[in-house]
Motif scaffolding. Structure first.
Motif, PDB file in Angstrom:
ATOM      1  N   LYS A  37       0.845  -1.198   0.000  1.00  0.00           N
ATOM      2  CA  LYS A  37       0.000   0.000   0.000  1.00  0.00           C
ATOM      3  C   LYS A  37       0.880   1.247   0.000  1.00  0.00           C
ATOM      4  CE  LYS A  37      -2.218   1.256   3.757  1.00  0.00           C
ATOM      5  NZ  LYS A  37      -3.196   1.290   4.881  1.00  0.00           N
ATOM      6  N   TRP A  59      -7.523   7.420  -3.359  1.00  0.00           N
ATOM      7  CA  TRP A  59      -7.750   6.932  -2.002  1.00  0.00           C
ATOM      8  C   TRP A  59      -9.037   7.494  -1.393  1.00  0.00           C
ATOM      9  CZ3 TRP A  59      -5.871   2.753  -0.169  1.00  0.00           C
ATOM     10  CH2 TRP A  59      -4.570   2.327  -0.449  1.00  0.00           C
ATOM     11  N   SER A 117      -7.726   2.245  -4.479  1.00  0.00           N
ATOM     12  CA  SER A 117      -6.521   1.882  -3.731  1.00  0.00           C
ATOM     13  C   SER A 117      -5.308   2.023  -4.637  1.00  0.00           C
ATOM     14  CB  SER A 117      -6.625   0.451  -3.195  1.00  0.00           C
ATOM     15  OG  SER A 117      -6.697  -0.476  -4.263  1.00  0.00           O
TER      16      SER A 117
END
Length: 644
Positions: free
Chosen positions: A355, A396, A401
């Motif tokens: 991430k 986001w 993502s």
């Protein structure tokens, strides 16, 4: 009939014998000495002759090969490549290049691409060049001009880029586990969008060929080259270079748009399921695309980013980058964030998606429909700067993502400056950053204005459509983003943030210098040794002085990174002139190699020159065009530099 048969046989023998003799002569002539009837590498002299007689542009390629003293090393490299099975021995002809089966493991074969013979020749020979250490060697004033013009127009060494050619081998920098990973989601096809403005032709074409050669044919739908109104002459020849590449389409904007709007233009013309945006000075690595597409096939709101390896702008050496992710600071500058070791609990953690709060912006993949749904890029932004943070916040905050993909690697030339400005000379980064702050950062934009108070009342254009987009997508607050995506970012005034200043990529640093040994460096022309005017002062010039057995300012430490370190403080640097500078632990002006027949010259690949005494009587030291016959360039060292 027997007489007739006998005479016919004799006639055929007389005709065939000269042909056989010629064939045997040619067969022996094109082999290396001592290997006249072997199946190993072709004779080097004939390959050298090829480079002078068969290229389309002799001015570009006639200085490809290093000096004669490196022929043995080059021949060894060629033998090694054949031994590795890279080339079909039966198909190799040193003057004609390879036939259709270029290499046993070449992706071009399975991709079904129709490369003409000229492209095969160019690709094969340039592969050898990329493995020679002296590819950046300046051998003439013409080389010097070519090199300096490259830096002026492109901010990198275009002389080396030209010598590399359209294709080269690069190291596979993936973790070993990446080669074992299986991608189970459905195959999606992709449109690769490459925008460019006044890019060097060879560098741009190497970008294109690396994509084609290392992307499966069923995945690569098209490559869209978007010419953002370039105005240099060789771009006009690009269409001719692309005519055999069926999947490559050349588009051109009607005016200079800048990177942001040029990418929107390219995306609007794309027809693949997934968009991959790449810069125009990159090289795709092995199996780069499958890892990028797999998360998107599973979740169309995923945005994926490759690990960006480093291509040195001086030497074009390809170096692996560590695992890092993107962040930013309150000055609205992108920052690379080192991954804490606690993140890597198992080895598999080093190959799984990571991430990332933001992305650098130059290279990423996104579902084409999703890209349109979330508002593409902000068309009110100009040219370049800030668009990477804007799309990062938007993805986001609006339900998507963003992940770094460790098993996807693409090399990128990290230039030391941008070789062009905005069309009207305005500060586009500041304007674009203001648009990001006012649309996406809510009250947190005040922290930006604490750092950039000069921009508080600056103009940033109409943002009503972007605010409406945020409302329509029901995007989350910036506080949510900070709490959930980037909790590491501290607020100004609370306590000192590690992001207080804009961070630059520092991929090349390798920690503590590892030392090989100490030596004096004596010039063979005058018997004097290299010493520093002031061994404690950064920028101090180096010169020649009488060799002293215990002279501290003459005692150089050789490191494993091929640096010459003085007094454990500063390194010998060739970037502007020979001087002492802070050790960077990076390839460049501080990386030295032995070269020449006796390996007694000190060669710096970043400058393409050799260290030399100015004269046999002067104490001055300069960087000069390498000449193995010049005794001023011969140096004696009791401890040798490591061989790469």
């Amino acid at each position: 009939m027997r007489v007739f048969g006998y005479r016919s046989c004799c006639t055929r023998t007389l005709l065939v014998t000269p042909v056989l003799l010629i064939a045997l002569y040619l067969y022996a002539h094109y082999k290396l000495p001592g290997e006249a009837f072997s199946t190993k590498a072709p004779r080097l002299q004939e390959v050298r002759r090829y480079t002078f007689t068969k290229q389309r542009d002799d001015s570009m390629f006639n200085e490809v090969w290093p000096s004669d003293d490196n022929e043995a090393a080059l021949a060894k490299t060629m033998r090694k490549n054949v031994k590795r099975g890279k080339y079909e021995k039966k198909n190799y002809d040193p003057l004609a290049g390879f036939d259709s089966n270029v290499a046993t493991d070449d992706p071009r074969n399975s991709a079904g691409l129709n490369y003409d013979r000229f492209e095969n020749k160019k690709g094969s020979l340039k592969e050898f060049v990329s493995e020679t250490e002296d590819i950046g060697l300046i051998k003439s004033k013409e080389d010097m001009i070519k090199r300096e013009m490259g830096y002026k127009h492109y901010a990198y060494n275009d002389m080396v880029s030209q010598r590399l050619g359209y294709r080269r081998d690069i190291p596979d920098t993936r973790h070993a586990l990446c080669k074992e990973k299986k991608y189970t989601h459905r195959v999606v096809n992709t449109s690769v969008v490459v925008c460019f403005y006044n890019e060097a032709l060879m560098t741009l074409m190497r970008t294109v060929h690396s994509i084609i050669d290392r992307t499966p044919d069923n995945i690569l739908h098209e490559i869209l080259l978007v010419d953002d109104f370039s105005d240099i002459e060789h771009v006009k020849d690009l269409q001719k270079e692309l005519k055999e590449l069926k999947k490559v389409k050349l588009l051109k904007t009607s005016k200079r748009e800048g990177l942001i709007r040029a990418r929107i233009f390219g995306a609007d013309h794309a027809t693949g399921e997934v968009l991959i945006f790449l810069d125009s000075h990159v090289e795709a690595n092995q199996d780069w695309v499958q890892p990028l597409l797999d998360p998107i096939a599973n979740d169309r709101t995923a945005v994926t980013i490759p690990i960006i390896d480093i291509i040195d702008p001086d030497t074009f050496k390809y170096t692996a980058s560590p695992l890092v992710r993107g962040g930013f600071n309150w000055g609205m500058h992108f920052a690379w964030l080192q991954m804490p070791q606690s993140f890597f609990i198992t080895e598999n953690d080093k190959v799984n998606p990571i991430k990332s709060p933001t992305m650098a912006g130059g290279l990423f993949a996104i579902d084409r429909g999703y890209f349109s749904e979330i508002g593409k890029y902000d068309p009110g932004m100009d040219v370049w700067g800030g668009e990477n943070l804007e799309i990062s916040f938007r993805v986001w905050q609006c339900g998507g993502s963003m992940h770094i993909i460790p098993c996807s690697r693409v090399g990128h030339i990290f230039r030391k400056r941008r070789p062009y400005s905005s069309p009207n000379g305005e500060d586009t980064t500041s304007k674009n950053s203001l648009r990001v702050a006012h649309v996406w950062m809510d009250d947190y934009k005040e922290y930006f204005f604490q750092i950039r108070s000069d921009l508080r009342n600056a103009s940033y254009g109409d943002i009503s459509d972007r605010l409406a987009l945020r409302k329509r997508l029901q995007c989350k607050s910036f506080k949510w983003y900070l709490d959930n995506i980037y909790p590491e970012l501290t607020l100004p005034g609370k306590f000192k943030s590690h992001n207080a200043k804009a961070a630059q990529p520092m991929f090349g640093g390798r920690g503590t210098l590892k030392k090989v040994g100490k030596t004096q460096i004596r010039n063979e022309a005058n018997g004097q040794c290299i010493e520093a005017q002031d061994m404690h002062k950064k920028g101090s010039a180096v010169l020649l002085g009488k060799c002293a057995a215990n002279g501290k300012k003459q005692m150089w430490t050789v490191t494993e990174l091929n640096e010459l370190l003085l007094n454990d403080q500063l390194c010998l640097d060739a970037e502007k002139y020979p001087r002492l500078m802070k050790c960077t632990m990076l390839d460049g002006g501080q990386h030295w190699d032995h070269t020449g027949r006796a390996r007694n010259r000190l060669y710096n690949a970043a400058t393409g020159k050799c260290l030399s005494a100015f004269s046999e009587t002067s104490s001055s030291i300069i960087m000069a065009i390498c000449n193995d016959k010049d005794s001023r360039q011969r140096w004696s060292m009791t401890v040798k530099l490591p061989q790469d």
